[in-house]
Design a protein around this motif. Structure first.
Motif, PDB file in Angstrom:
ATOM      1  N   UNK A 527       6.791 -14.696  -4.393  1.00 14.28           N
ATOM      2  CA  UNK A 527       7.027 -14.903  -5.828  1.00 14.28           C
ATOM      3  C   UNK A 527       8.163 -15.886  -6.075  1.00 14.28           C
ATOM      4  N   UNK A 528       9.120 -15.945  -5.140  1.00 16.59           N
ATOM      5  CA  UNK A 528      10.263 -16.849  -5.271  1.00 16.59           C
ATOM      6  C   UNK A 528       9.971 -18.236  -4.713  1.00 16.59           C
ATOM      7  N   UNK A 529       8.763 -18.454  -4.211  1.00 22.45           N
ATOM      8  CA  UNK A 529       8.399 -19.766  -3.698  1.00 22.45           C
ATOM      9  C   UNK A 529       8.770 -20.007  -2.258  1.00 22.45           C
ATOM     10  N   UNK A 530       9.132 -18.975  -1.524  1.00 19.11           N
ATOM     11  CA  UNK A 530       9.447 -19.113  -0.104  1.00 19.11           C
ATOM     12  C   UNK A 530       8.141 -19.164   0.683  1.00 19.11           C
ATOM     13  N   UNK A 531       8.080 -20.056   1.664  1.00 17.21           N
ATOM     14  CA  UNK A 531       6.898 -20.189   2.515  1.00 17.21           C
ATOM     15  C   UNK A 531       7.161 -19.510   3.850  1.00 17.21           C
ATOM     16  N   UNK A 532       6.584 -18.336   4.073  1.00 17.63           N
ATOM     17  CA  UNK A 532       6.857 -17.610   5.319  1.00 17.63           C
ATOM     18  C   UNK A 532       5.842 -17.943   6.420  1.00 17.63           C
ATOM     19  N   UNK A 533       6.233 -17.623   7.624  1.00 14.74           N
ATOM     20  CA  UNK A 533       5.329 -17.568   8.766  1.00 14.74           C
ATOM     21  C   UNK A 533       5.338 -16.126   9.275  1.00 14.74           C
ATOM     22  N   UNK A 534       4.360 -15.787  10.110  1.00 12.82           N
ATOM     23  CA  UNK A 534       4.373 -14.459  10.718  1.00 12.82           C
ATOM     24  C   UNK A 534       3.836 -14.548  12.133  1.00 12.82           C
ATOM     25  N   UNK A 535       4.406 -13.699  12.993  1.00  8.57           N
ATOM     26  CA  UNK A 535       4.023 -13.682  14.401  1.00  8.57           C
ATOM     27  C   UNK A 535       2.730 -12.904  14.574  1.00  8.57           C
ATOM     28  N   UNK A 536       1.804 -13.450  15.356  1.00  7.66           N
ATOM     29  CA  UNK A 536       0.567 -12.728  15.657  1.00  7.66           C
ATOM     30  C   UNK A 536       0.614 -12.106  17.042  1.00  7.66           C
ATOM     31  N   UNK A 544      16.416  -9.090  21.418  1.00  6.96           N
ATOM     32  CA  UNK A 544      15.684  -8.118  20.609  1.00  6.96           C
ATOM     33  C   UNK A 544      14.186  -8.407  20.676  1.00  6.96           C
ATOM     34  N   UNK A 545      13.412  -7.330  20.711  1.00  4.75           N
ATOM     35  CA  UNK A 545      11.956  -7.442  20.751  1.00  4.75           C
ATOM     36  C   UNK A 545      11.381  -7.310  19.352  1.00  4.75           C
ATOM     37  N   UNK A 546      10.358  -8.115  19.068  1.00  8.91           N
ATOM     38  CA  UNK A 546       9.718  -8.112  17.756  1.00  8.91           C
ATOM     39  C   UNK A 546       8.210  -7.978  17.930  1.00  8.91           C
ATOM     40  N   UNK A 547       7.621  -7.188  17.051  1.00 10.02           N
ATOM     41  CA  UNK A 547       6.200  -6.890  17.142  1.00 10.02           C
ATOM     42  C   UNK A 547       5.393  -7.868  16.292  1.00 10.02           C
ATOM     43  N   UNK A 548       4.072  -7.913  16.506  1.00 12.09           N
ATOM     44  CA  UNK A 548       3.223  -8.732  15.638  1.00 12.09           C
ATOM     45  C   UNK A 548       3.384  -8.332  14.170  1.00 12.09           C
ATOM     46  N   UNK A 549       3.328  -9.326  13.322  1.00 10.49           N
ATOM     47  CA  UNK A 549       3.548  -9.110  11.893  1.00 10.49           C
ATOM     48  C   UNK A 549       4.952  -9.477  11.452  1.00 10.49           C
ATOM     49  N   UNK A 550       5.862  -9.665  12.404  1.00  9.94           N
ATOM     50  CA  UNK A 550       7.230 -10.033  12.062  1.00  9.94           C
ATOM     51  C   UNK A 550       7.248 -11.303  11.219  1.00  9.94           C
ATOM     52  N   UNK A 551       8.000 -11.290  10.146  1.00 10.39           N
ATOM     53  CA  UNK A 551       8.123 -12.446   9.272  1.00 10.39           C
ATOM     54  C   UNK A 551       9.155 -13.409   9.829  1.00 10.39           C
ATOM     55  N   UNK A 552       8.815 -14.687   9.862  1.00 10.60           N
ATOM     56  CA  UNK A 552       9.702 -15.734  10.367  1.00 10.60           C
ATOM     57  C   UNK A 552       9.863 -16.764   9.256  1.00 10.60           C
ATOM     58  N   UNK A 553      11.068 -16.872   8.747  1.00  7.59           N
ATOM     59  CA  UNK A 553      11.349 -17.710   7.586  1.00  7.59           C
ATOM     60  C   UNK A 553      12.131 -18.920   8.054  1.00  7.59           C
TER      61      UNK A 553
END
Length: 841
Positions: A527-536, A544-553
């Protein structure tokens, strides 16, 4: 001049009677200008009358406790003797002290508290009309009969719980009826248009929401109820046109923790009503259909709070209008319906007043028992602190809203208990940070009802769902313990740092994906116009370990934010209480780097939802409410009849809530929808909508073929009287099932390996051959609730959630409703995955 004097004189003459009339208490007919039953009264005029009564009766005080989504006021009237009104706060506190919910000893005046709730279903509108007459009779100082009752009671009267639904019905009816109301059942005035007036603004049934508080009206009403904790609560309803009148005692099944006194006094109240109905020759019935089991009702939820909770049902409902010809050839009038509700309302106050001392004594005994010897084998419910903090916070907020006491462990210990996730009983480790709910508290019964793994069902013919335990609702690791364990502290564990990673100018911000609160944060970013990516795929960075779905901005693709990049994202994260980790590089330790194809760009989806006939209004409301009130993300509601005329290319996601789609999804329209999917659209089909697509050309979903029954299982002759019980062997009456989730698929991101699904039907679908079975049901037996034996045979090894890749798009099949009544918290993340992730990887 003479003409002016004459005009002034006429105006004065016309105004004097009205002014004189306002100096005294007026009956509803005098105030409204028509007799009750001649027409339906809009809500604002009901409010005007309640305010008039409060201004002109020494027996009434009113309180506005909130307003609806559409801005209509919610209010109650307190009705008591002037002496009791002057000491109303003392009476209230004494009642809470009696229950152990307020400190101090009982001192000063007491009274039996009767709460009368009207019009929870908007098109069951006779009750609000009756409420005005009941209010008048109780408030009228000249009515010696009612004034005698008020010596022993305080009456809390809510004239309309659901003003938005009521006005939807009343305005429609008043616009539709002619000069002469037509009692012919075929007449237009007896057939409400979609969605009808039963529900609130978001098409929710408020009579199913008491235990869940998902709706604005409930959220504002429950704190007021808990301030008073009445001894008797009545919920006024209507039923089918050809039904007479129903009142207590209720039907089975009764929940096992409803006390003998609660059962007995229901009968006492019913017998008092029967005296009046018998004298007038009115038909009625008791002990059938309306049971006391599901905790979301306006009769059961108060019952689990120690009250005598009851439903009264008058024949009529939205079909009846001002009058309708019944199957027996009689004409049922609004005036008759009002009289019946008015009679039972006054009768309830009368019989409670006659038993006021006993009612208060039994109420005190109920809470004494709860505090010192709570029911059930389990004495503590433990929710592990290792669950997602957002989910724990949501569960804690739910407990706060229900008035259930809880705390947290600060020291470790060992015990034994039942594991909700596995269904096994064994050793349990209590660890610091675990949420602890002891049943040794005033609301012990409500606690047990909302947490017990499997409620004892004395009769499988229940009116609603049969399973709802909160650990299944929130999909958390939790245990039911036979040992009493009291919380060590009321203070929750410290929240994680809002921002980690000492980076002056981050390359990217990382946010985990493991709860619905993360989806709310994502919606705010978009809604604020940020373009996110996400890990598959999973990855590691900064240890630190991150699972699929993690948002990467990443700063890349967000250049339009300029210098505000490092302000907007942390500010939104703080607003949504989501911890961020700032990284200096996109080069990860293990897994895909941030520029990899396995880190997908999340294109802002434009979402459309079908929301008109033939979609079920409840189903449409759940999806609308999800986007509008829970997720906070824009959605376009479309009329199904426009589906073949609009440009679907304007939308990325199309949601088909449950409904009967044969009329609108013709072969031609369905072909257009398939083409849209192939071009990149994502189609989400829920419950009956998924069933409609099964077997259709181009769609992979198929019904599961029924296994041949052995000869010994062949149905034997069944007596006609047992026909309902025969039918339930094929039924699933709202039971909880354990579902295996494929967490590697975007639909399953963050959900975990196991999801608890509320299944409300026995339709069975095969695993997808051309697609992905993301949610699989392996066992036919539920973990909680009732499912008939033949239904269990059908459901073993079936699909619950699946995704079919079709061209550049996808079809998401959701056989079970993950948004059920807005309270099934665990399903929200799964639905958000369908909206945001599926088809974008």
């Amino acid at each position: 001049m003479p003409h002016r004097r004459l005009l002034s004189f006429l105006i004065l003459v016309l105004l004097v009677p009205a002014a004189a009339g306002q100096d005294r208490l007026l009956s509803p007919a005098e105030f409204l200008g028509y007799a009750l039953g001649d027409r339906f009264t809009p809500h604002h005029r009901v409010v005007d009358y309640v305010e008039h009564v409060a201004a002109h009766s020494p027996n009434v005080r009113i309180e506005r406790y909130g307003e609806t989504n559409e801005g209509r006021p919610l209010l109650v009237a307190y009705i008591a003797t002037p002496e009791h009104l002057a000491q109303l706060e003392t009476i209230r506190l004494n009642n809470l002290r009696r229950a152990g919910l307020a400190e101090g000893a009982v001192s000063g005046p007491t009274a039996a508290l009767v709460w009368l709730s009207y019009n929870v279903h908007g098109n069951e509108s006779v009750s609000t009309e009756a409420a005005m007459q009941t209010l008048y009779d109780l408030a009228n100082p000249a009515n010696a009969r009612t004034q005698a009752w008020l010596q022993h009671t305080v009456v809390i009267l809510d004239p309309c719980i659901n003003p938005d639904g009521r006005d939807r019905y009343v305005h429609w009816y008043n616009e539709t009826v002619g000069r002469f109301p037509n009692p012919n059942p075929d007449a237009r005035e007896h057939h409400e248009p979609w969605p009808g007036g039963r529900t609130n603004h978001y098409y929710f049934d408020l009579n199913r929401d008491w235990a869940w508080m998902t709706q604005r009206e409930t959220q504002q009403r429950l704190p007021l109820y808990q301030r008073w904790m009445p001894h008797v609560h009545v919920d006024f309803h209507e039923q089918g046109v050809d039904e007479p009148y129903y009142f207590a005692p209720a039907a089975r099944p009764y929940h096992e923790d409803i006390t003998p006194w609660q059962r007995a006094f229901q009968t006492t109240i019913g017998q008092n009503h029967a005296r009046y109905f018998d004298a007038n020759g009115w038909l009625y019935f008791t002990r059938q259909r309306f049971d006391l089991f599901y905790p979301g009702y306006g009769d059961t939820w108060p019952t689990y709070q120690g009250a005598i909770g009851m439903t009264y049902e008058q024949g009529g409902s939205g079909r009846a209008g001002l009058g309708i010809i019944t199957a027996e050839g009689d004409t049922l009038t609004l005036r008759e319906r009002i009289e019946h509700h008015h009679t039972t309302g006054l009768s309830t106050v009368e019989i409670t007043a006659q038993n006021a001392e006993r009612v208060q004594q039994e109420f005190a005994a109920y809470y004494e028992q709860a505090r010192t010897n709570p029911p059930g084998a389990y004495k503590t419910y433990l929710v592990k602190g290792t669950n997602d903090p957002d989910v724990l916070a949501a569960l804690a907020a739910h407990l706060d809203g229900q008035g259930i006491a809880y705390g947290y462990a600060t020291r470790a210990r060992q015990t034994r208990g039942f594991a909700y996730r596995t269904g096994a009983t064994g050793a349990v480790s209590v660890e610091p940070g675990d949420l602890v709910v002891s049943t040794f508290q005033p609301r012990a019964v409500l606690t047990k009802v909302l947490f017990e793994p499997r409620a004892m069902l004395e009769d499988s013919l229940s009116y609603d769902i049969t399973a709802w335990a909160l650990p299944y609702v929130y999909n958390v690791d939790a245990y039911a313990l036979t040992d009493r364990i009291d919380p060590d502290t009321d203070a929750p564990p410290a929240a994680p740092a809002a921002l980690s990673g000492a980076v002056e100018k981050p390359y990217a911000y990382i946010a985990r994906w493991q709860s619905f609160a993360d989806a709310q944060f994502l919606a705010a970013l978009l809604n604020a116009g940020v373009n996110p990516r996400f890990a598959t795929r999973p990855f590691e960075i900064d240890g630190q370990a991150y699972a699929p779905g993690t948002l990467i901005l990443t700063r890349t693709l967000n250049e339009h934010l300029g210098a505000t990049f490092d302000e907007v994202i942390p500010a939104l994260a703080a607003e949504h209480r989501q911890p961020l980790h700032a990284v200096a590089t996109g080069f990860v330790t293990t897994g895909p780097d941030f520029g990899s194809d396995d880190v997908a760009f999340l294109d802002r989806p434009h979402v459309a939802v079908l929301a008109e006939n033939p979609v079920r209004s409840y189903a449409a409301g759940e999806v609308w409410h999800f986007f509008d009130q829970q997720l906070g993300y824009p959605v376009t509601l479309l009329h199904p009849d426009d589906l073949g005329r609009i440009d679907l290319g304007d939308y990325d996601v199309l949601v088909l809530p449950s409904g009967s789609y044969g009329r609108v999804l013709t072969d031609e329209v369905l072909a257009d929808v398939r083409d849209w999917v192939r071009a990149g659209g994502r189609l989400i089909a829920l419950e009956d909508a998924a069933g409609f697509l099964a077997g259709k050309s181009g769609f992979a979903l198929q019904r599961k073929e029924a296994a041949d029954e052995n000869d010994e299982d062949a149905p034997a002759p069944v007596p006609y009287a047992d026909r309902e019980r025969r039918a339930i062997s094929d039924a699933v009456t709202g039971a909880v099932y354990r579902v295996q989730i494929d967490g590697t698929h975007p639909l399953g991101f963050g959900v975990g390996d196991t999801y608890f699904s509320l299944k409300r039907g026995s339709e069975a679908f095969a695993f997808l051959k051309d697609g992905w079975t993301v949610g699989a049901l392996r066992e036919g037996a539920p973990v909680s609730g009732f499912a008939g034996h033949r239904a269990q045979q059908k459901l073993a090894d079936t699909l619950v959630f699946g995704v079919q890749d079709l061209g550049r798009g996808a079809v998401i099949y959701m056989v079970d409703d993950p948004l059920f009544r807005a309270f099934w918290y665990g399903g929200r993340l799964l639905f958000a995955n369908a909206v945001f992730f599926v088809g974008q990887d």
